[in-house]
Scaffold this active site. Structure first.
Site, PDB file in Angstrom:
ATOM      1  N   HIS A 239       0.921  -1.237  -0.002  1.00 24.70           N
ATOM      2  CA  HIS A 239      -0.004   0.033   0.246  1.00 24.70           C
ATOM      3  C   HIS A 239       1.153   1.105   0.100  1.00 24.70           C
ATOM      4  O   HIS A 239       0.469   2.609   0.686  1.00 24.70           O
ATOM      5  CB  HIS A 239      -0.956   0.042   1.303  1.00 24.70           C
ATOM      6  CG  HIS A 239      -2.515   0.540   0.928  1.00 24.70           C
ATOM      7  ND1 HIS A 239      -3.304  -0.204   0.816  1.00 24.70           N
ATOM      8  CD2 HIS A 239      -2.936   1.663   0.753  1.00 24.70           C
ATOM      9  CE1 HIS A 239      -4.521   0.558   0.442  1.00 24.70           C
ATOM     10  NE2 HIS A 239      -4.150   1.614   0.474  1.00 24.70           N
ATOM     11  N   ASP A 270       3.385  -3.327  -6.944  1.00 23.54           N
ATOM     12  CA  ASP A 270       3.373  -1.708  -7.180  1.00 23.54           C
ATOM     13  C   ASP A 270       4.326  -1.551  -5.959  1.00 23.54           C
ATOM     14  O   ASP A 270       4.964  -2.291  -4.953  1.00 23.54           O
ATOM     15  CB  ASP A 270       2.238  -0.824  -7.075  1.00 23.54           C
ATOM     16  CG  ASP A 270       1.407  -0.984  -5.828  1.00 23.54           C
ATOM     17  OD1 ASP A 270       1.776  -1.372  -4.638  1.00 23.54           O
ATOM     18  OD2 ASP A 270       0.004  -0.873  -5.667  1.00 23.54           O
TER      19      ASP A 270
END
Ligand SMILES: Cc1cc2nc3c(=O)[nH]c(=O)nc-3n(C[C@H](O)[C@H](O)[C@H](O)COP(=O)(O)O)c2cc1C
Length: 366
Positions: A239, A270
């Site tokens: 996150h 990510d």
């Protein structure tokens, strides 16, 4: 290759500088900040910088192809615009601008369930691969209508974000007395997110009935469980360091998760990916796609969908340029032999990839 003869933003540093001018300090800190000491955030960058390329030469790289297939969809680049709930703070068109830019360019867009623009509006703007991301804010009686709405709007794939059992304790937001954009959505209760389990996830998956991505996998053990539950994409993420402090950088999770998944699901990732070279590194280690979040927010804040399109063009040029320089002509040729571990060049923070920002940028944003 599509070229913009006189781009307003020739590189993402210019996007960053314009975005910073366009939003308030409070919003800027909200986008860029992370939990606690922001160690997880910095480790994301550190982990990417801990690899150098081993380029191969004297190969014909006059034609380089960076297209791929993600969950059966042809995509122009191995990228996805990651879910961001607060895009309306960057630009009035918010997630609609991201969705349109992604669809027009040819990469997937993941719409956050806490975005202010509705699934039908965002889906109408996106002519491409539409993915819907769900935070759990109620029981199945709350979840089912949300999924029905997304399906009806045309979303083909579901992301369930699983790394946010609690909302991160983010100093920058506390210092700025920042009111969370999604905290005031009536009738939504975060307790259901904290109570979610693998069984609960399986029930959501059954109801959805289509391809499903678990976002926020950070260990080989959970990647194995995801595969056992028939998950289509293991999306490695922490996150952006916004929830758990003192986690690992995502690139450091990638090799063991690739091994655990053993080809039974796609792997997306990510965490501080802002340049073509960053993306190519992840692909060399076995990721199929890379999610772009903060760079997306900076782009939309800098100039809406047009700036987002320019960012995708810039990334395309950077990815293809890097592939040629390491001696690869297609993504399928990328493998760990193109990389070696190195001591990274510091400092490491959310803007440390941009070498030509003024000195006040170099230690984050104080
Ligand atoms: C401002 C902001 C809002 C975000 N909102 C969401 C969200 O609604 N759902 C979600 O799954 N992740 C959300 N994320 C996490 C991103 O999708 C992504 O996992 C993370 O930022 C790491 O990517 P990055 O380093 O490219 O920013 C958000 C991140 C930021 C910075």
């Amino acid at each position: 290759m599509e070229k913009n003869p006189a781009p307003q933003f020739a590189c993402s540093q210019q996007i960053l500088e314009t975005a910073r001018r366009n939003v308030s300090k409070t919003t800027w800190d909200y986008i860029n900040g992370a939990a606690g000491s922001e160690t997880t955030l910095r480790r994301n960058r550190y982990a990417i910088d801990s690899y150098a390329f081993l380029p191969r030469v004297l190969r014909d790289v006059s034609k380089v192809d960076a297209r791929t297939t993600l969950l059966g969809h042809e995509c122009r680049l191995p990228l996805a615009l990651a879910p961001m709930g607060s895009m309306h703070l960057m630009h009035k068109d918010g997630a609609t601008a991201s969705g349109k830019a992604a669809g027009d360019f040819g990469v997937p867009h993941i719409l956050s369930s806490v975005a202010r623009h509705s699934p039908s509006d965002v889906a109408a703007a996106n002519k491409g691969f539409k993915i819907y991301q769900l935070y759990i804010r109620g029981g199945m009686d709350w979840i089912k209508p949300k999924l029905d709405e997304a399906k009806k709007a045309g979303f083909q794939t579901l992301v369930m974000t699983v790394d946010a059992a609690n909302y991160g304790i983010r100093d920058r937001q506390l210092i700025n007395e920042f009111a969370r954009p999604s905290a005031d959505i009536v009738g939504e209760n975060r307790d259901f997110q904290a109570a979610m389990t693998w069984e609960g996830m399986a029930e959501v998956k059954r109801y959805w009935g289509g391809p499903m991505i678990l976002k926020g996998i950070a260990t080989a053990a959970d990647a194995r469980l995801a595969v056992e539950h028939g998950i289509d994409v293991v999306y490695i993420s922490n996150h952006g360091g916004r929830e758990l402090d003192h986690g690992r950088g995502t690139m450091d999770m990638l090799p063991e998760i690739v091994q655990a998944v053993a080809g039974k699901a796609e792997i997306w990732i990510d965490g501080c990916f802002v340049r073509g070279t960053d993306v190519v590194k992840a692909l060399c280690l076995g990721a199929k796609a890379v999610g772009i979040a903060r760079l997306q927010a900076w782009s939309i804040a800098a100039g809406g969908g047009a700036a987002m399109h320019q960012t995708l063009l810039n990334l395309e040029e950077e990815i293809r340029n890097c592939m040629g320089l390491i001696g690869a002509t297609s993504l399928s040729e990328l493998n760990p032999e193109y990389l070696t571990r190195v001591t990274p060049m510091g400092p490491w923070h959310e803007h440390s990839s941009y070498r030509h920002l003024g000195p006040h940028w170099q230690e984050g944003l104080r």
